[in-house]
Structures are given as structure tokens and as C-alpha cells.
Design a protein around this motif. Structure first.
Motif, mmCIF file in Angstrom:
data_model
loop_
_atom_site.group_PDB
_atom_site.id
_atom_site.type_symbol
_atom_site.label_atom_id
_atom_site.label_comp_id
_atom_site.label_asym_id
_atom_site.label_seq_id
_atom_site.Cartn_x
_atom_site.Cartn_y
_atom_site.Cartn_z
ATOM 1 N N MET A 132 0.831 -1.211 0.000
ATOM 2 C CA MET A 132 0.000 0.000 0.000
ATOM 3 C C MET A 132 0.861 1.255 0.000
ATOM 4 N N ALA A 133 1.939 1.226 0.776
ATOM 5 C CA ALA A 133 2.817 2.394 0.839
ATOM 6 C C ALA A 133 3.500 2.666 -0.499
ATOM 7 N N ARG A 134 3.597 1.669 -1.357
ATOM 8 C CA ARG A 134 4.217 1.849 -2.670
ATOM 9 C C ARG A 134 3.197 2.122 -3.754
ATOM 10 N N GLY A 135 1.951 2.372 -3.372
ATOM 11 C CA GLY A 135 0.950 2.785 -4.344
ATOM 12 C C GLY A 135 0.012 1.698 -4.823
ATOM 13 N N VAL A 136 0.135 0.473 -4.305
ATOM 14 C CA VAL A 136 -0.789 -0.588 -4.701
ATOM 15 C C VAL A 136 -2.170 -0.305 -4.106
ATOM 16 N N ALA A 137 -3.211 -0.552 -4.882
ATOM 17 C CA ALA A 137 -4.575 -0.320 -4.422
ATOM 18 C C ALA A 137 -4.839 -1.142 -3.164
ATOM 19 N N PRO A 138 -5.483 -0.544 -2.138
ATOM 20 C CA PRO A 138 -5.743 -1.302 -0.905
ATOM 21 C C PRO A 138 -6.464 -2.623 -1.137
ATOM 22 N N ALA A 139 -7.425 -2.660 -2.058
ATOM 23 C CA ALA A 139 -8.163 -3.901 -2.298
ATOM 24 C C ALA A 139 -7.229 -5.005 -2.779
ATOM 25 N N ALA A 140 -6.287 -4.677 -3.655
ATOM 26 C CA ALA A 140 -5.345 -5.683 -4.148
ATOM 27 C C ALA A 140 -4.394 -6.122 -3.040
ATOM 28 N N ALA A 141 -3.902 -5.165 -2.244
ATOM 29 C CA ALA A 141 -2.996 -5.513 -1.150
ATOM 30 C C ALA A 141 -3.701 -6.385 -0.120
ATOM 31 N N LEU A 142 -4.968 -6.108 0.163
ATOM 32 C CA LEU A 142 -5.717 -6.908 1.129
ATOM 33 C C LEU A 142 -5.979 -8.311 0.583
ATOM 34 N N VAL A 182 -10.272 -13.306 -3.034
ATOM 35 C CA VAL A 182 -10.696 -12.497 -4.183
ATOM 36 C C VAL A 182 -12.038 -11.820 -3.896
ATOM 37 N N LEU A 183 -12.972 -12.535 -3.282
ATOM 38 C CA LEU A 183 -14.275 -11.944 -2.974
ATOM 39 C C LEU A 183 -14.143 -10.786 -1.986
ATOM 40 N N VAL A 184 -13.288 -10.938 -0.991
ATOM 41 C CA VAL A 184 -13.070 -9.842 -0.045
ATOM 42 C C VAL A 184 -12.468 -8.639 -0.774
ATOM 43 N N THR A 189 -13.275 -3.244 -2.993
ATOM 44 C CA THR A 189 -13.234 -2.338 -4.136
ATOM 45 C C THR A 189 -14.553 -1.602 -4.307
ATOM 46 N N LEU A 190 -15.657 -2.304 -4.086
ATOM 47 C CA LEU A 190 -16.978 -1.711 -4.295
ATOM 48 C C LEU A 190 -17.409 -0.819 -3.137
ATOM 49 N N PHE A 191 -17.133 -1.223 -1.912
ATOM 50 C CA PHE A 191 -17.709 -0.538 -0.757
ATOM 51 C C PHE A 191 -16.689 0.100 0.180
ATOM 52 N N GLY A 192 -15.411 -0.234 0.046
ATOM 53 C CA GLY A 192 -14.405 0.313 0.950
ATOM 54 C C GLY A 192 -14.182 1.802 0.729
ATOM 55 N N ARG A 316 -10.521 1.444 12.844
ATOM 56 C CA ARG A 316 -11.663 1.613 11.931
ATOM 57 C C ARG A 316 -11.604 0.584 10.803
ATOM 58 N N PHE A 317 -10.416 0.226 10.385
ATOM 59 C CA PHE A 317 -10.271 -0.800 9.362
ATOM 60 C C PHE A 317 -10.634 -2.171 9.923
ATOM 61 N N ALA A 318 -10.109 -2.505 11.083
ATOM 62 C CA ALA A 318 -10.287 -3.851 11.628
ATOM 63 C C ALA A 318 -11.753 -4.167 11.907
ATOM 64 N N VAL A 319 -12.516 -3.201 12.426
ATOM 65 C CA VAL A 319 -13.905 -3.485 12.787
ATOM 66 C C VAL A 319 -14.769 -3.715 11.552
ATOM 67 N N ARG A 320 -14.298 -3.367 10.390
ATOM 68 C CA ARG A 320 -15.037 -3.621 9.147
ATOM 69 C C ARG A 320 -14.472 -4.814 8.384
ATOM 70 N N PHE A 321 -13.161 -4.909 8.341
ATOM 71 C CA PHE A 321 -12.528 -5.949 7.532
ATOM 72 C C PHE A 321 -12.676 -7.324 8.165
ATOM 73 N N VAL A 322 -12.536 -7.419 9.463
ATOM 74 C CA VAL A 322 -12.580 -8.719 10.132
ATOM 75 C C VAL A 322 -13.949 -9.384 9.992
ATOM 76 N N PRO A 323 -15.081 -8.703 10.294
ATOM 77 C CA PRO A 323 -16.382 -9.374 10.114
ATOM 78 C C PRO A 323 -16.645 -9.772 8.661
ATOM 79 N N LEU A 324 -16.268 -8.905 7.717
ATOM 80 C CA LEU A 324 -16.456 -9.243 6.305
ATOM 81 C C LEU A 324 -15.710 -10.513 5.947
ATOM 82 N N THR A 325 -14.455 -10.596 6.334
ATOM 83 C CA THR A 325 -13.650 -11.775 6.017
ATOM 84 C C THR A 325 -14.184 -13.019 6.699
ATOM 85 N N LEU A 326 -14.587 -12.888 7.958
ATOM 86 C CA LEU A 326 -15.072 -14.052 8.705
ATOM 87 C C LEU A 326 -16.345 -14.623 8.084
#
Length: 341
Positions: A132-142, A182-184, A189-192, A316-326
Motif C-alpha cells: 500500500m505504501a508503494r501505491g498498490v490499491a488497498p483492495a489488491a494488497a488486502l 478475491v471476494l473480499v 473495491t466496491l464498498f471500501g 476503523r479498518f479492523a472493525v469492518r474488515f474482520v467481520p467481512l472476512t469471517l
């Protein structure tokens, strides 16, 4: 009139005659006092808690905590070194050439890149931060963060060894894990939103040289990741000691409940992805689908990983990303298990 009785405006700004300046403690004195207070608190806590703690439970807690940290530390260091190398030696233009410009197309490519990097979930967090720090889109890095610890060659070989004569389990783990990653990524990408994630800062390689940037990035990441790994290890060890084995045995006969229980245990036990297949194989009372859920959830959502993600990317990231992934991990693994197992 006596001139001694006269006062000026400046006299009102002076301190009282009986006032003495407060002496500041020397840094060494403050450190000694702090250490003394901490030692006294630990001794008091030991005196109060020792009669109520079972020695075997304490030994088990210490063993699990040390095992988690020792098991994860080499891969964490590997991830930190790789992340620092990405920061210092790989120019941002490389990622613009290697990944498609559209985040939706970059997500499956990032998931495929995760199949070639040996490492566990502890290593993937700093690497994703470096991307992410090198410019990669967050969705791809995640997507890479989720795929790398779940579908890399070391994990696949370990799963094949743990389940001899069951290639369908190996295939199911690979397919389900890559599909979840890939689904995450596509969902993010759509909602983040950009304000939900704190992109880790990295030193500029041009300002102090590449080696200096490598050193600074390593120091930054190891301080963050190491501390949160300890926090996650403490939580995981505590849960492992508190959950009674008899409680697990009673729910194994209920299919839907067994799936949820093994998903919960995967989160709480925080086993490294290179070793979790051997633990899953030992759970003989559970169905193959429940074991698959355990294998898919563990490398993507566990206590130490949650702590690491919070430290790197923010609460703020963890409280959204963790439930989605789980939710996606449980759902996809259940569906794939029903088809392939």
C-alpha cells in the motif's frame, strides 16, 4: 511614604517570598521509582492471585503463549524483511506495471501472487502494508494479505502431509481460500472507503539512501508487529486455557454448530497456517466440512492477526474488515466443502 511599601506592576508578577521552585526528578530517579512501583504491583498481584491459580493451567498458558510467539516470529521477521525490501528497493513504477490499473482486475492478480510466497499470516500483514505504501490499491494488497498465508506452497504441502490420501481436502482448501481472498478484495473495491484504512507510512528512499530506508522500515514494522503479536498471543493462550475440551466434544455431532464452533476455535487458537492442518486432522470427531472451515478461517481471521491488522491499519479498518472476512470465509468454505468433500 516608605519606598519599601511601593509596588510596581512587575512586582505582581513575582512569586511569593515563601515560594520555592519545585525540583524535577532526574530521569534515572523517575525510572527507578517506576520500576519499584511496577515490581510492587506485580508482587501484590502474585500474592492475591496465586492461591486461585491452578499450576497446570498456568503451565499450559505459558506453553501456548510461547509456542504461538516462537512459531510466528520467524515468519513475522521474514515478512518485515520482505516489506522493508519492497519499500526500499522496489520502485513504485514496478507495481504499476505488474498489476492492472483497475482495482477490480488487480485483485485476482494479487491473489495469484499470494500462491508463490511462503509465509504465514504474520508475514502477510507488513508485506501488505508495504505494498500500500508503494501505491498498490488497498483492495489488491488486502487480497494478497488473505491469499498468501492460505494458498502458498508450504501450506499446501503441509495440508497434503496432514491429510494423506485425501487430495480433495487439499484442493478444497486451495479453492476456498483463494475464492474468499478475491471476494473480499472485490467487496472492498466496491464498498471500501479511503478513510477506513490507515496506510502505513514509509521513509523515502531518496532522502537517506536505500539502505537507510530499508533499516528504518524494518525498525518501524518490527516495533509495531512484534508488540501486537505479543498481545494476540496473550489473548489466544488465555482462550485456549479457558475453553474446556468437553464442551467441544458435545457440539461435534451437530453439523451447523460444529462448523461455527471450529470457525470460532480457529479464531481463538491462532495457529500458524503452516501448522493448522495437523491440528485440523486431529479433530477426528468433526466432519470434513467443519475441518475445512477451520483451515480457511484460521489464516485469515485469528486473534494475533486481528491485533496486527489493528496496529498496522487502524481500528476503523479492523472493525469492518474482520467481520467481512469471517462471514465470507465461513460461507465459502461451507459451500466448497459441500461440493468437494
Amino acid at each position: 511614604m516608605n519606598h519599601a511599601d511601593l509596588r510596581t506592576v512587575d512586582d505582581d508578577l513575582l512569586p511569593p517570598a515563601d515560594w520555592a521552585p519545585r525540583r524535577r526528578l532526574e530521569p534515572g530517579t523517575r525510572a527507578a521509582l517506576g520500576f519499584t512501583a511496577l515490581a510492587a504491583a506485580l508482587l501484590l498481584a502474585r500474592a492475591l492471585a496465586a492461591p486461585h491459580i491452578d499450576a497446570r493451567a498456568l503451565d499450559a498458558w505459558a506453553t501456548i503463549f510461547v509456542a504461538i510467539c516462537v512459531q510466528a516470529l520467524p515468519f513475522l521477521v521474514f515478512g518485515v524483511i520482505l516489506s522493508a525490501a519492497i519499500t526500499a528497493f522496489v520502485p513504485p513504477s514496478f507495481w504499476r506495471r505488474a498489476l492492472p490499473r483497475r482495482p477490480g482486475a488487480a485483485v485476482p492478480v494479487a491473489g495469484a501472487l499470494g500462491t508463490v510466497l511462503p509465509g504465514c499470516e504474520c508475514a502477510s500483514v507488513p508485506v501488505a502494508g508495504g505494498l500500500m505504501a508503494r501505491g498498490v490499491a488497498p483492495a489488491a494488497a488486502l487480497t494478497f494479505l488473505l491469499a498468501a498465508p492460505a494458498v502458498n506452497p508450504v501450506v499446501i504441502v503441509a495440508t497434503a502431509v496432514a491429510f494423506p490420501g485425501s487430495p480433495e481436502m487439499v484442493a478444497a482448501r486451495f479453492v476456498a481460500s483463494l475464492l474468499v481472498a478475491v471476494l473480499v478484495g472485490w467487496t472492498w473495491t466496491l464498498f471500501g472507503k479511503g478513510e477506513w484504512i490507515r496506510v502505513p507510512s514509509r521513509p523515502d528512499a531518496a532522502s537517506g539512501g536505500r539502505l537507510d530506508a530499508f533499516r528504518q522500515a524494518m525498525r518501524h514494522d518490527i516495533m509495531h508487529a512484534g508488540g501486537f503479536l505479543v498481545v494476540g498471543g496473550i489473548a489466544a493462550a488465555t482462550i485456549n486455557v479457558l475453553v474446556p475440551p468437553s464442551w467441544v466434544d458435545r457440539v461435534a455431532d451437530v453439523p451447523w454448530l460444529a462448523i461455527l464452533v471450529l470457525a470460532l476455535l480457529a479464531v481463538l487458537m491462532s495457529i500458524c497456517s503452516e501448522a493448522d492442518a495437523f491440528v485440523a486432522a486431529s479433530l477426528t470427531q468433526f466432519s470434513p466440512t467443519a475441518k475445512l472451515v477451520f483451515l480457511v478461517v484460521g489464516p485469515m481471521v485469528d486473534l494475533k492477526l486481528i491485533a496486527l491488522q489493528t496496529g498496522f491499519f487502524g481500528r476503523r479498518f479492523a472493525v469492518r474488515f474482520v467481520p467481512l472476512t469471517l462471514v465470507l470465509a465461513i460461507g465459502v468454505a461451507t459451500l466448497v466443502g459441500g461440493v468437494l468433500l
